[in-house]
Design a protein around this motif. Sequence first.
Motif, PDB file in Angstrom:
ATOM      1  N   THR A   8       0.923  -1.077  -0.106  1.00  0.00           N
ATOM      2  CA  THR A   8      -0.048   0.042   0.029  1.00  0.00           C
ATOM      3  C   THR A   8       1.029   1.335   0.050  1.00  0.00           C
ATOM      4  OG1 THR A   8      -1.929   1.162   1.049  1.00  0.00           O
ATOM      5  CG2 THR A   8      -0.025   0.177   2.294  1.00  0.00           C
ATOM      6  N   GLU A  60      -9.712  11.049  -7.291  1.00  0.00           N
ATOM      7  CA  GLU A  60     -10.924  10.441  -6.541  1.00  0.00           C
ATOM      8  C   GLU A  60     -10.570   8.694  -7.323  1.00  0.00           C
ATOM      9  OE1 GLU A  60     -15.784  10.130  -7.712  1.00  0.00           O
ATOM     10  OE2 GLU A  60     -14.350  11.904  -8.300  1.00  0.00           O
ATOM     11  N   LEU A  70      -7.958   7.172  -4.673  1.00  0.00           N
ATOM     12  CA  LEU A  70      -8.624   6.888  -3.493  1.00  0.00           C
ATOM     13  C   LEU A  70      -9.605   5.731  -3.671  1.00  0.00           C
ATOM     14  CD1 LEU A  70      -9.520  10.135  -1.862  1.00  0.00           C
ATOM     15  CD2 LEU A  70      -7.850   8.799  -1.320  1.00  0.00           C
ATOM     16  N   ASP A  71     -10.403   5.457  -4.655  1.00  0.00           N
ATOM     17  CA  ASP A  71     -11.080   4.395  -4.869  1.00  0.00           C
ATOM     18  C   ASP A  71     -10.283   3.019  -5.230  1.00  0.00           C
ATOM     19  OD1 ASP A  71     -13.597   5.937  -5.015  1.00  0.00           O
ATOM     20  OD2 ASP A  71     -13.645   6.003  -7.433  1.00  0.00           O
ATOM     21  N   GLU A  72      -9.504   3.361  -5.720  1.00  0.00           N
ATOM     22  CA  GLU A  72      -8.386   2.152  -6.198  1.00  0.00           C
ATOM     23  C   GLU A  72      -7.930   1.742  -4.605  1.00  0.00           C
ATOM     24  OE1 GLU A  72      -5.317   2.201  -9.013  1.00  0.00           O
ATOM     25  OE2 GLU A  72      -6.633   3.227 -10.450  1.00  0.00           O
ATOM     26  N   LEU A  73      -7.331   2.646  -3.840  1.00  0.00           N
ATOM     27  CA  LEU A  73      -6.671   2.368  -2.543  1.00  0.00           C
ATOM     28  C   LEU A  73      -7.670   1.459  -1.824  1.00  0.00           C
ATOM     29  CD1 LEU A  73      -4.510   5.529  -1.818  1.00  0.00           C
ATOM     30  CD2 LEU A  73      -3.823   2.969  -2.073  1.00  0.00           C
ATOM     31  N   GLU A  74      -9.038   2.074  -1.676  1.00  0.00           N
ATOM     32  CA  GLU A  74      -9.912   1.478  -0.963  1.00  0.00           C
ATOM     33  C   GLU A  74     -10.264   0.166  -1.411  1.00  0.00           C
ATOM     34  OE1 GLU A  74     -13.833   3.859  -1.003  1.00  0.00           O
ATOM     35  OE2 GLU A  74     -12.907   5.360  -0.391  1.00  0.00           O
ATOM     36  N   TYR A  75     -10.393  -0.208  -2.717  1.00  0.00           N
ATOM     37  CA  TYR A  75     -10.524  -1.628  -3.375  1.00  0.00           C
ATOM     38  C   TYR A  75      -9.248  -2.539  -2.725  1.00  0.00           C
ATOM     39  CZ  TYR A  75     -10.032  -5.295  -6.901  1.00  0.00           C
ATOM     40  OH  TYR A  75      -9.992  -6.263  -7.303  1.00  0.00           O
ATOM     41  N   ASP A 135      -7.240  -2.065  -0.139  1.00  0.00           N
ATOM     42  CA  ASP A 135      -7.434  -2.492   1.089  1.00  0.00           C
ATOM     43  C   ASP A 135      -8.692  -3.530   1.319  1.00  0.00           C
ATOM     44  OD1 ASP A 135      -7.001  -1.854   4.019  1.00  0.00           O
ATOM     45  OD2 ASP A 135      -9.243  -1.277   3.992  1.00  0.00           O
ATOM     46  N   ARG A 136      -9.660  -3.618   0.767  1.00  0.00           N
ATOM     47  CA  ARG A 136     -10.825  -4.558   0.905  1.00  0.00           C
ATOM     48  C   ARG A 136     -10.288  -5.716   0.467  1.00  0.00           C
ATOM     49  NH1 ARG A 136     -14.183  -0.687  -1.609  1.00  0.00           N
ATOM     50  NH2 ARG A 136     -13.950  -1.874  -3.484  1.00  0.00           N
TER      51      ARG A 136
END
Length: 272
Positions: free
Chosen positions: A194, A225, A228-233, A235-236
């Motif tokens: 990450t 944006e 951030l979406d990629e990082l959230e994905y 992380d999941r």
Amino acid sequence: MLTIYAVSDSIGETAEQVAKATARQFNEKIIVKRVTYIKNFESAEEFLSKIECNKDIMIINTIVLVDVREFLIERCVEKGIAIINILGPAINTASRILNKIPEYKPGAVRNMDDTYDKKIEAMEFAMQYDDSKDHKGVKLADVVLIGLSRTSKTPLCMYLANKGIKALNIPLMPEIPLPEEIFEIDSKKIIGLTIDPIRLMEIRKHRMDKFSRIISPDLQYANGERVLDELEYADRIMKRLRCKVIDVTNRAIEDTALLIMESIGYGGVKDY
């Protein structure tokens, strides 16, 4: 102009590496020449007869055969040639501490690493399976790196391969499903990478600027944006896999690789 001769009684890799490392310390043009298999007086004398002693030269040697090494040093002193042996002092010190007589085996620097072939195999493995070119390698890998684009996955795989570790990397993208194989291996073999979103945007923007002629300006690759979406994905996914996660923000490849090796139980120490 200085010429450094890297002389060895084997293939000369170690002597050449030291010679090149020495040359890199100076902002001058320095030539490094490798001289191999100097195993007897005749080959040593033949080598010396071919170099021009009136020029700026020095010799870095890794000759372990004592008689040949001493002969070469003696002849260099006579000719006024600067020479240094980088193995002799180390071998002598180890001999004194161990109270043992060394075997003086030519080529031992290379031969002592019996993982040489393993390193080559690991390098080929890393190139073959880079960026999910083939998912068959997932179950064969020693470690699987997952992470977003520009989180140093490929450089890390190549660095680990140089340690004899078969490393494979899988890029994480919301639009592309993960290979099923990754859910069938031990999570301890998986390392998630990450990074700080601001730093990732900077890296990606630099990447886009570098290839601006061939990259569409509409690409959302470095968009805040999108990042951030990629990082959230990511992380999941990493939580789902229950894998170790390493933050590579401002971390050197070597430091990250060390953490990976520690995580998979690779000590990097070998008994010879």
